[in-house]
Design a protein around this motif. Structure first.
Motif, PDB file in Angstrom:
ATOM      1  N   SER A   1     135.329 -67.709  -7.735  1.00 44.51           N
ATOM      2  CA  SER A   1     134.112 -67.551  -7.001  1.00 44.51           C
ATOM      3  C   SER A   1     134.409 -68.148  -5.633  1.00 44.51           C
ATOM      4  O   SER A   1     133.696 -67.600  -4.446  1.00 44.51           O
ATOM      5  N   LEU A   2     134.990 -69.294  -5.566  1.00 45.01           N
ATOM      6  CA  LEU A   2     134.960 -69.970  -4.108  1.00 45.01           C
ATOM      7  C   LEU A   2     135.559 -68.872  -3.255  1.00 45.01           C
ATOM      8  O   LEU A   2     135.308 -68.952  -1.717  1.00 45.01           O
ATOM      9  N   PHE A   3     136.662 -68.303  -3.359  1.00 47.14           N
ATOM     10  CA  PHE A   3     137.243 -67.267  -2.361  1.00 47.14           C
ATOM     11  C   PHE A   3     136.020 -66.327  -1.919  1.00 47.14           C
ATOM     12  O   PHE A   3     135.950 -65.925  -0.758  1.00 47.14           O
ATOM     13  N   PHE A   4     135.614 -65.627  -2.782  1.00 47.23           N
ATOM     14  CA  PHE A   4     134.416 -64.669  -2.473  1.00 47.23           C
ATOM     15  C   PHE A   4     133.171 -65.082  -1.812  1.00 47.23           C
ATOM     16  O   PHE A   4     132.393 -64.704  -0.899  1.00 47.23           O
ATOM     17  N   ALA A   5     132.881 -66.481  -2.220  1.00 48.77           N
ATOM     18  CA  ALA A   5     131.762 -67.239  -1.450  1.00 48.77           C
ATOM     19  C   ALA A   5     132.128 -67.470   0.012  1.00 48.77           C
ATOM     20  O   ALA A   5     131.201 -67.062   0.788  1.00 48.77           O
ATOM     21  N   THR A   6     133.344 -67.921   0.368  1.00 46.33           N
ATOM     22  CA  THR A   6     133.730 -67.877   1.587  1.00 46.33           C
ATOM     23  C   THR A   6     133.925 -66.782   2.567  1.00 46.33           C
ATOM     24  O   THR A   6     133.414 -66.635   3.532  1.00 46.33           O
ATOM     25  N   GLU A   7     134.362 -65.808   1.873  1.00 42.10           N
ATOM     26  CA  GLU A   7     134.444 -64.454   2.203  1.00 42.10           C
ATOM     27  C   GLU A   7     133.061 -63.904   2.638  1.00 42.10           C
ATOM     28  O   GLU A   7     132.970 -63.212   3.734  1.00 42.10           O
ATOM     29  N   ALA A   8     131.954 -64.233   1.915  1.00 44.71           N
ATOM     30  CA  ALA A   8     130.779 -63.689   2.133  1.00 44.71           C
ATOM     31  C   ALA A   8     130.197 -64.163   3.358  1.00 44.71           C
ATOM     32  O   ALA A   8     129.198 -63.492   4.103  1.00 44.71           O
ATOM     33  N   LEU A   9     130.643 -65.314   3.790  1.00 46.51           N
ATOM     34  CA  LEU A   9     130.056 -66.112   4.969  1.00 46.51           C
ATOM     35  C   LEU A   9     130.565 -65.564   6.183  1.00 46.51           C
ATOM     36  O   LEU A   9     129.928 -65.714   7.416  1.00 46.51           O
ATOM     37  N   THR A  10     131.817 -64.790   6.149  1.00 43.30           N
ATOM     38  CA  THR A  10     132.476 -64.612   7.362  1.00 43.30           C
ATOM     39  C   THR A  10     132.889 -62.945   7.416  1.00 43.30           C
ATOM     40  O   THR A  10     133.194 -62.465   8.538  1.00 43.30           O
TER      41      THR A  10
END
Length: 498
Positions: free
Chosen positions: A85-94
């Motif tokens: 999830s962390l990969f996609f969470a940070t990807e969603a911000l950028t």
């Protein structure tokens, strides 16, 4: 003005509806695919699924090794889901900002930055010895990665309505190649000192860092893809802004400066009340101009299928690795890697040979709806398989059901070929295709951040507390499928045409 009438003019004119039907029946000549550009994009894309899927086979054992669960087996699924999830969470911000930047400075620079981030973060992941080290490397990976939305934009820019379905059929092929090779690499190269003592048994480095080798392979592939992009890929944004200009202070003038940081409010005067910009089709729109209803609907279709799919994909390896007594199948890491590899290979091959035909035969909405419904039997097979394993062990009938689950997963994957066609067709203008794909990918990244954590947490809770007979997670996933069915009903039967 009336038409000139002569002896060859028909006495009875065909109704407009009949003439329109006749025009539709004439199939336009299909444009050949631009293979040089498309092949380069396909090579580039393999790096992302390779880096994301290589950790799947050994992620449960990695979580046990770093000691974050303190020996509590029921917590393994939660932390594995958190890593995904962390990969996609940070990807969603950028990712939306990367896509909008690509509308300004071009697609190629953004792809180069993303590939650099994939390579460095995977080297760091293989060297991490603590759970916080794993978290930081995954966040770094997601923050710098805006590749998938940019690549979808480029494919839309190098194709037309006659060959777009064929082009997008090849995109899942390379994605599937990555998802095939990733689990094989992760499952076979982890703990190399133990698996290959003649080669690595005397190297203390691989004993100290047993997961570095499987992580180094996709990291090196990403570095090679960076070189391929730099040398062979042609830019598709012809009026791109130099990167250095983005960092210069804007000059005060009567009209707003054209930069990636333009305020949506100050630029909204050029956008009509219905959210469509009638003129200036060669200029990227502000955020308010991009978020028109059809963009939101097309993006929602992508987000809905991504939520269901990522929840299924993250539960699947954890379920396979969980002991039969706790609700899983108790398979070992190499077996899990082989199953996931066969699944990825099947998706890639079937996309190329069957997706374009089904797309033109069934139409985009019907094909998407069929794919969403297919997830229901896939999810139902989880508790069925565990019940069979409790009674029969890993019998031939259990393996037949596993094969059936793999086959239905391949069918469901066709939805990923439909959604980018809807998304690119929904863009308000050609210059905003990048921003449109970026918005869609932002929604998908949010769903992919929620899906693994929610599904694997529900899986852990189901095992610990035996909610609904240990099947709580499958009811939650069925609820995700119902959301996808609702979105599919709202889609138009055919994609939008301006």
């Amino acid at each position: 003005m009336s038409r000139e009438v002569d002896e060859q003019t028909p006495l009875l004119r065909a109704p407009d509806s009949e003439r329109h039907t006749e025009e539709q029946d004439v199939e336009p000549e299909r444009t050949p695919l631009p293979w040089r550009q498309l092949a380069t994009l396909l090579v580039i894309q393999i790096s992302e699924p390779l880096t994301s899927q290589v950790i799947s086979p050994f992620a449960p054992q990695l979580i046990r090794d770093v000691g974050v669960t303190n020996g509590d087996e029921a917590q393994v699924g939660f932390y594995v889901g958190l890593l995904h999830s962390l990969f996609f969470a940070t990807e969603a911000l950028t990712i939306f900002h990367w896509s909008r930047i690509s509308d300004r400075i071009g697609r190629k620079p953004v792809l180069l930055i993303g590939l650099f981030g994939l390579s460095i973060s995977m080297y760091c992941f293989g060297l991490a010895k603590t759970f916080w080290g794993l978290i930081l490397s995954r966040c770094f990976n997601g923050a710098l990665n805006g590749n998938i939305g940019v690549m979808r934009s480029m494919i839309a820019e190098i194709t037309d309505s006659t060959n777009v379905a064929e082009a997008f059929a090849y995109l899942p092929f390379t994605w599937s190649a990555g998802t095939t090779l990733g689990p094989l690499i992760g499952g076979s190269l982890s703990h190399p000192a133990e698996r290959f003592p003649s080669l690595f048994g005397n190297l203390d480095f691989f004993k100290e860092y047993p997961y570095f080798l499987p992580c180094a392979v996709p990291a090196t592939v990403s570095a090679l893809c960076w070189a391929t992009t730099y040398i062979f890929l042609d830019e598709t944004v012809k009026t791109s802004t130099p990167v250095t200009k983005l960092f210069r202070p804007r000059k005060e003038s009567g009209s707003p400066a054209s930069s990636v940081t333009d305020s949506p409010i100050s630029s909204s005067s050029s956008v009509s009340s219905d959210g469509i910009q009638p003129d200036n089709s060669d200029k990227p729109l502000p955020l308010r101009g991009v978020l028109v209803p059809r963009v939101i609907l097309a993006s929602s279709s992508y987000a809905a299928i991504a939520l269901v799919d990522i929840a299924f994909r993250t539960v699947q390896p954890v379920y396979y690795a969980t002991p039969v007594s706790m609700g899983g199948l108790g398979l070992d890491t190499p077996t899990i890697g082989t199953i996931l590899a066969v699944l990825g290979m099947g998706i890639g091959v079937c996309q190329i040979f069957f997706f374009p035909r089904l797309y033109y035969l069934m139409g985009p909405r019907n094909l998407y709806m069929f794919c969403v419904f297919t997830y229901l039997p896939m999810i139902a097979l989880f508790p069925i398989l565990n019940s069979m394993a409790r009674e029969q062990g890993l019998s031939s009938s259990v393996w037949v059901c596993i094969c059936l689950q793999v086959a239905t997963t391949i069918l469901a994957s066709f939805a990923y070929g439909v959604t980018p066609i809807y998304i690119n067709a929904s863009a308000p203008n050609k210059a905003s295709i990048g921003a449109t794909n970026g918005f869609a990918q932002t929604l998908v990244s949010i769903m992919r951040a929620i899906g693994p954590a929610a599904a694997n947490s529900a899986f852990s809770i189901s095992m610990e507390n035996n909610y609904m007979g240990g099947n709580l997670v499958y009811y939650i996933m069925a609820g995700m499928v119902s959301l996808g069915i609702f979105v599919s009903v709202l889609l138009p039967r055919q994609v939008w045409r301006d």
